[in-house]
Design an enzyme around this catalytic site. Structure first.
Site, PDB file in Angstrom:
ATOM      1  N   GLU A 110       9.702 -10.010  -1.623  1.00  0.00           N
ATOM      2  CA  GLU A 110       8.723 -10.691  -1.609  1.00  0.00           C
ATOM      3  C   GLU A 110       9.261 -12.250  -3.475  1.00  0.00           C
ATOM      4  O   GLU A 110       9.480 -10.835  -4.038  1.00  0.00           O
ATOM      5  CB  GLU A 110       7.380 -10.525  -1.733  1.00  0.00           C
ATOM      6  CG  GLU A 110       6.673 -10.235  -0.448  1.00  0.00           C
ATOM      7  CD  GLU A 110       5.773 -10.432  -0.083  1.00  0.00           C
ATOM      8  OE1 GLU A 110       5.424 -10.396  -1.095  1.00  0.00           O
ATOM      9  OE2 GLU A 110       5.377  -9.416   1.070  1.00  0.00           O
TER      10      GLU A 110
ATOM     11  N   GLY B 250       0.767  -1.435  -0.048  1.00  0.00           N
ATOM     12  CA  GLY B 250       0.055  -0.015  -0.042  1.00  0.00           C
ATOM     13  C   GLY B 250       0.999   1.174   0.231  1.00  0.00           C
ATOM     14  O   GLY B 250       2.449   1.104  -0.179  1.00  0.00           O
TER      15      GLY B 250
ATOM     16  N   GLU C 233       5.642  -3.253   1.110  1.00  0.00           N
ATOM     17  CA  GLU C 233       5.706  -3.087  -0.577  1.00  0.00           C
ATOM     18  C   GLU C 233       5.019  -1.570  -0.371  1.00  0.00           C
ATOM     19  O   GLU C 233       3.259  -1.839  -0.607  1.00  0.00           O
ATOM     20  CB  GLU C 233       5.130  -4.168  -1.357  1.00  0.00           C
ATOM     21  CG  GLU C 233       5.657  -5.290  -1.235  1.00  0.00           C
ATOM     22  CD  GLU C 233       6.933  -6.014  -1.687  1.00  0.00           C
ATOM     23  OE1 GLU C 233       7.670  -4.832  -2.430  1.00  0.00           O
ATOM     24  OE2 GLU C 233       7.508  -7.179  -1.498  1.00  0.00           O
TER      25      GLU C 233
ATOM     26  N   THR D   4       3.033   4.438   1.342  1.00  0.00           N
ATOM     27  CA  THR D   4       4.109   5.087   2.465  1.00  0.00           C
ATOM     28  C   THR D   4       3.449   4.677   3.695  1.00  0.00           C
ATOM     29  O   THR D   4       3.839   4.463   4.782  1.00  0.00           O
ATOM     30  CB  THR D   4       5.445   5.449   0.968  1.00  0.00           C
ATOM     31  OG1 THR D   4       5.524   5.290   0.588  1.00  0.00           O
ATOM     32  CG2 THR D   4       7.088   5.681   2.384  1.00  0.00           C
ATOM     33  N   ALA D   5       2.635   6.201   3.372  1.00  0.00           N
ATOM     34  CA  ALA D   5       2.226   7.098   4.731  1.00  0.00           C
ATOM     35  C   ALA D   5       1.725   5.645   5.395  1.00  0.00           C
ATOM     36  O   ALA D   5       1.959   5.380   6.227  1.00  0.00           O
ATOM     37  CB  ALA D   5       1.864   8.016   4.481  1.00  0.00           C
ATOM     38  N   THR D   6       0.719   4.644   5.535  1.00  0.00           N
ATOM     39  CA  THR D   6       0.037   3.978   5.419  1.00  0.00           C
ATOM     40  C   THR D   6       1.461   3.133   6.487  1.00  0.00           C
ATOM     41  O   THR D   6       1.189   2.166   7.198  1.00  0.00           O
ATOM     42  CB  THR D   6      -0.654   3.202   4.686  1.00  0.00           C
ATOM     43  OG1 THR D   6      -1.863   3.460   4.161  1.00  0.00           O
ATOM     44  CG2 THR D   6      -1.859   2.246   5.883  1.00  0.00           C
TER      45      THR D   6
ATOM     46  N   CYS E  95       2.480   0.545  -8.802  1.00  0.00           N
ATOM     47  CA  CYS E  95       4.042   1.596  -8.160  1.00  0.00           C
ATOM     48  C   CYS E  95       4.833   1.361  -9.014  1.00  0.00           C
ATOM     49  O   CYS E  95       5.550   2.180  -8.456  1.00  0.00           O
ATOM     50  CB  CYS E  95       3.505   0.330  -7.056  1.00  0.00           C
ATOM     51  SG  CYS E  95       3.801  -1.527  -7.704  1.00  0.00           S
TER      52      CYS E  95
HETATM   53  P1  NAD Z   1      -3.144   2.903   1.722  1.00  0.00           P
HETATM   54  O1  NAD Z   1      -2.447   2.216   2.524  1.00  0.00           O
HETATM   55  O2  NAD Z   1      -4.215   3.597   1.305  1.00  0.00           O
HETATM   56  O3  NAD Z   1      -3.914   1.707   1.771  1.00  0.00           O
HETATM   57  C1  NAD Z   1      -3.635  -0.559   1.306  1.00  0.00           C
HETATM   58  C2  NAD Z   1      -4.622  -0.661   2.724  1.00  0.00           C
HETATM   59  O4  NAD Z   1      -4.412  -0.564   3.857  1.00  0.00           O
HETATM   60  C3  NAD Z   1      -5.819  -0.442   2.678  1.00  0.00           C
HETATM   61  O5  NAD Z   1      -5.877  -2.820   2.317  1.00  0.00           O
HETATM   62  C4  NAD Z   1      -6.329   0.269   3.334  1.00  0.00           C
HETATM   63  O6  NAD Z   1      -7.188  -0.356   3.956  1.00  0.00           O
HETATM   64  C5  NAD Z   1      -4.924  -0.264   4.755  1.00  0.00           C
HETATM   65  N1  NAD Z   1      -5.113   0.519   5.815  1.00  0.00           N
HETATM   66  C6  NAD Z   1      -5.388   1.561   5.567  1.00  0.00           C
HETATM   67  N2  NAD Z   1      -4.387   1.961   6.956  1.00  0.00           N
HETATM   68  C7  NAD Z   1      -4.157   1.404   7.411  1.00  0.00           C
HETATM   69  C8  NAD Z   1      -4.022   1.061   9.062  1.00  0.00           C
HETATM   70  N3  NAD Z   1      -3.502   2.304   9.253  1.00  0.00           N
HETATM   71  N4  NAD Z   1      -2.918   0.148   9.068  1.00  0.00           N
HETATM   72  C9  NAD Z   1      -3.492  -1.395   8.455  1.00  0.00           C
HETATM   73  N5  NAD Z   1      -3.991  -1.184   7.151  1.00  0.00           N
HETATM   74  C10 NAD Z   1      -4.298  -0.414   7.312  1.00  0.00           C
HETATM   75  O7  NAD Z   1      -2.913   2.513  -0.051  1.00  0.00           O
HETATM   76  P2  NAD Z   1      -3.927   2.549  -1.594  1.00  0.00           P
HETATM   77  O8  NAD Z   1      -4.207   3.370  -1.681  1.00  0.00           O
HETATM   78  O9  NAD Z   1      -4.884   1.438  -1.487  1.00  0.00           O
HETATM   79  O10 NAD Z   1      -2.897   1.660  -2.421  1.00  0.00           O
HETATM   80  C11 NAD Z   1      -2.051   2.669  -3.358  1.00  0.00           C
HETATM   81  C12 NAD Z   1      -0.560   2.322  -3.038  1.00  0.00           C
HETATM   82  O11 NAD Z   1      -0.184   1.613  -2.688  1.00  0.00           O
HETATM   83  C13 NAD Z   1       0.616   3.141  -3.698  1.00  0.00           C
HETATM   84  O12 NAD Z   1       1.521   4.135  -2.598  1.00  0.00           O
HETATM   85  C14 NAD Z   1       1.139   2.061  -4.034  1.00  0.00           C
HETATM   86  O13 NAD Z   1       2.249   2.985  -4.603  1.00  0.00           O
HETATM   87  C15 NAD Z   1       1.227   0.940  -3.654  1.00  0.00           C
HETATM   88  N6  NAD Z   1       1.323   0.037  -4.398  1.00  0.00           N
HETATM   89  C16 NAD Z   1       2.744  -0.490  -3.646  1.00  0.00           C
HETATM   90  C17 NAD Z   1       2.710  -2.070  -4.626  1.00  0.00           C
HETATM   91  C18 NAD Z   1       4.281  -2.004  -3.821  1.00  0.00           C
HETATM   92  O14 NAD Z   1       4.013  -3.391  -5.022  1.00  0.00           O
HETATM   93  N7  NAD Z   1       4.763  -1.501  -3.806  1.00  0.00           N
HETATM   94  C19 NAD Z   1       1.879  -2.579  -5.509  1.00  0.00           C
HETATM   95  C20 NAD Z   1       0.731  -1.652  -5.511  1.00  0.00           C
HETATM   96  C21 NAD Z   1       0.146  -0.868  -4.728  1.00  0.00           C
END
Ligand code: NAD
Length: 509
Positions: free
Chosen positions: A489, A255, A277, A257-259, A311
């Site tokens: 991974e 997800g 990731e 980076t801030a999360t 991403c």
């Molecule tokens: P997000 O961080 O908002 O959410 C990702 C997941 O985390 C969701 O299921 C969300 O409900 C959960 N979540 C949110 N807050 C949480 C917390 N405090 N504790 C635990 N879980 C929590 O990301 P998004 O908007 O769904 O996805 C987009 C981001 O994901 C982009 O920054 C993208 O680059 C990144 N991404 C990275 C990869 C990689 O392999 N590096 C792949 C796909 C997407």
């Protein structure tokens, strides 16, 4: 070009039910059963609306689960782990193959659901999402069977033999984003259960449909109860309690980076195994000896696949000055020829963005680019049929003339927006590419492969493609450096992450 919404009413996208049809209500999957959540099912506020990004219509509701639901799922996973972990690698690989077979039979259903849920073109959902979701289970089945979970190493001493065995870690929390829903969930579930762990999945609240389909599939094939569990919900209500849960041993998170920082902070005090990731701001570096036509095609794909919501997307295009103008002219022509619109039309190349909030974020960066001195060469809100007037649409947008250290050039936008920059020398290209807090991926477009390899090694990322992009071999390590994540991974790296290596030293007589 000034972006303008062409929606007749000029309103922002909103949620409505198509023809008043009742939405489909999803359930959590815990201990081998589809169960209601602990919230009040009669209370609209205890549900999450699932909305088609292309039209703004609501078509399903997912439970807004809480800590009690997470507790139940973790308890089910814990109860199932000893028996599941006691199976042989071969037996668990057979289960992965059974899931792959059953998913493959639903290939079209996966594609249709994923396209509807995310707004991506159906052709992409079929070729990428459906294909990889099946391939992930099949690939890890083969790898685990062939390598016995990677646990086949021996180290001989004069008087003893060391053997290394891979043991399950325990209960794994698997948290995934909305851009590649089943693709990324299956990338975690398959190696996690293949190595003997039991899991609790928490898919994105924006795209729960194919996670639900995976649970139905797992139920149909009769996987032992509790091996795979799923809790729907948002980050605060379900994700947070899951990563902080004292009975969760491992967290695999994909997800933003801030999360990721929040997940790390909650997992670290309990010393959980952690893989993060995270986001990216990847450079596509183009040298003047490249095959220009192939490069334009490859860089366009890297920029705008999945509306730029991958991403790994190449959202910063660095071009050697001697071919900059020629490249830019061809690139803009190619981008303007892309077909945007109805995701279920087979010829569509670009669909909708995931949500109104995300569209606002991405459009905000386009506005910021102008304040930062950039020129929008093409982009704006596309004119589409009335059916899509409440969807989240933005045409592929190309911005030139920005300083390479501006916010738009260095922050993750995660949409159909790219910035183009000029460079003179290899060193300058590498410096610009490395001038961001992210370090996930990148691509180099060049005639001289030796030079391509040399440049690739100087880029601070986990992955670089030369004269290609997103050319995936599932055996290779996948992951980023800097603010793009921690750990790897993929292939044997997944098997290693989802297991604990144990050394047993056998003293000879
Ligand atoms: P997000 O961080 O908002 O959410 C990702 C997941 O985390 C969701 O299921 C969300 O409900 C959960 N979540 C949110 N807050 C949480 C917390 N405090 N504790 C635990 N879980 C929590 O990301 P998004 O908007 O769904 O996805 C987009 C981001 O994901 C982009 O920054 C993208 O680059 C990144 N991404 C990275 C990869 C990689 O392999 N590096 C792949 C796909 C997407």
């Amino acid at each position: 070009m000034e972006p303008e919404r062409c929606c007749e009413s000029g309103c922002i996208p909103c949620e409505r039910d198509r023809d008043g049809a009742a939405p489909l209500d999803l359930s959590n999957y815990i201990g081998g059963a589809f169960v209601g959540h602990s919230g009040d099912a009669a209370n609209e506020h205890d549900w999450l609306n699932v909305v088609e990004p292309a039209t703004g219509y609501r078509f399903a509701r997912a439970p807004l689960s809480g800590a009690g639901d997470v507790d139940a799922a973790v308890a089910a996973a814990r109860a199932a782990q000893p028996a599941w972990g006691a199976l042989s690698f071969g037996q668990r690989a057979d289960w992965l193959d059974k899931i792959a077979d059953a998913l493959e039979a639903k290939y079209d259903e996966i594609a249709v659901l994923e396209s509807r849920d995310t707004g991506k073109p159906i052709s992409l959902a079929r070729a990428v999402d459906a294909h990889r979701s099946v391939a992930n289970f099949r690939f890890f089945a083969g790898q685990i069977r062939e390598t016995h979970g990677g646990a086949n190493e021996r180290f001989e001493m004069d008087d003893a033999t060391n053997i290394v065995v891979a043991k399950p870690v325990g209960v794994a929390a698997l948290i995934t984003p909305w851009n590649l829903p089943l693709y990324l969930l299956s990338w975690k579930v398959a190696p996690a259960i293949g190595m003997g762990n039991t899991v609790v999945c928490k898919p994105s609240e924006l795209t729960p449909m194919t996670a639900n389909l995976l649970m139905e599939t797992i139920h149909e094939v009769g996987l032992p109860a509790g091996v795979v569990n799923l809790v729907h919900g948002d980050g605060a209500g379900a994700g947070g309690p899951l990563t902080a849960h004292p009975d969760v041993d491992l967290v695999s998170f994909t997800g933003g980076t801030a999360t990721g920082a929040k997940v790390a902070a909650s997992a670290a005090p309990q010393f959980k195994k952690l893989s993060l990731e995270l986001g990216g701001k990847n450079a596509s570096i183009i040298f003047d000896d490249c095959d220009l036509d192939a490069t334009v095609a490859g860089v366009t794909r890297a920029a705008f696949l999945n509306q730029g919501q991958v991403c790994l997307c190449g959202s910063r295009i660095l071009v050697q000055s001697s071919i900059h103008d020629e490249f830019l002219a061809k690139f803009v022509d190619t981008v303007e020829a892309m077909k945007i619109g109805n995701p279920s039309d087979e010829s569509t190349q670009l669909g909708a963005l995931i949500s109104p909030q995300h569209l606002d974020k991405v459009s905000g960066y386009v506005a910021l680019a102008k304040e930062e001195g950039g020129e929008v060469l093409t982009g704006g809100y596309p004119c589409l049929p009335k059916e899509f007037e409440h969807g989240n649409w933005l045409a592929p947008t190309v911005i030139a003339g920005l300083p390479h250290d501006s916010r738009c050039s260095t922050e993750e936008i995660f949409g159909p927006v790219v910035t183009v920059h000029k460079f003179e020398t290899e060193d300058e290209a590498v410096a610009i590419a490395n001038g961001t807090r992210y370090g996930l991926a990148g691509s180099v477009w060049v005639g001289d492969l030796d030079a391509g390899r040399r440049v690739a090694e100087k880029i601070e990322t986990g992955m670089v493609w030369v004269n290609t992009w997103l050319h995936r071999d599932l055996r290779v390590p996948f992951g980023g450096v800097k603010d793009s994540g921690v750990g790897r991974e993929g292939g044997r790296w997944s098997l290693g992450f989802f297991s604990e290596p144990m050394n047993i030293c056998l003293k000879h007589d």
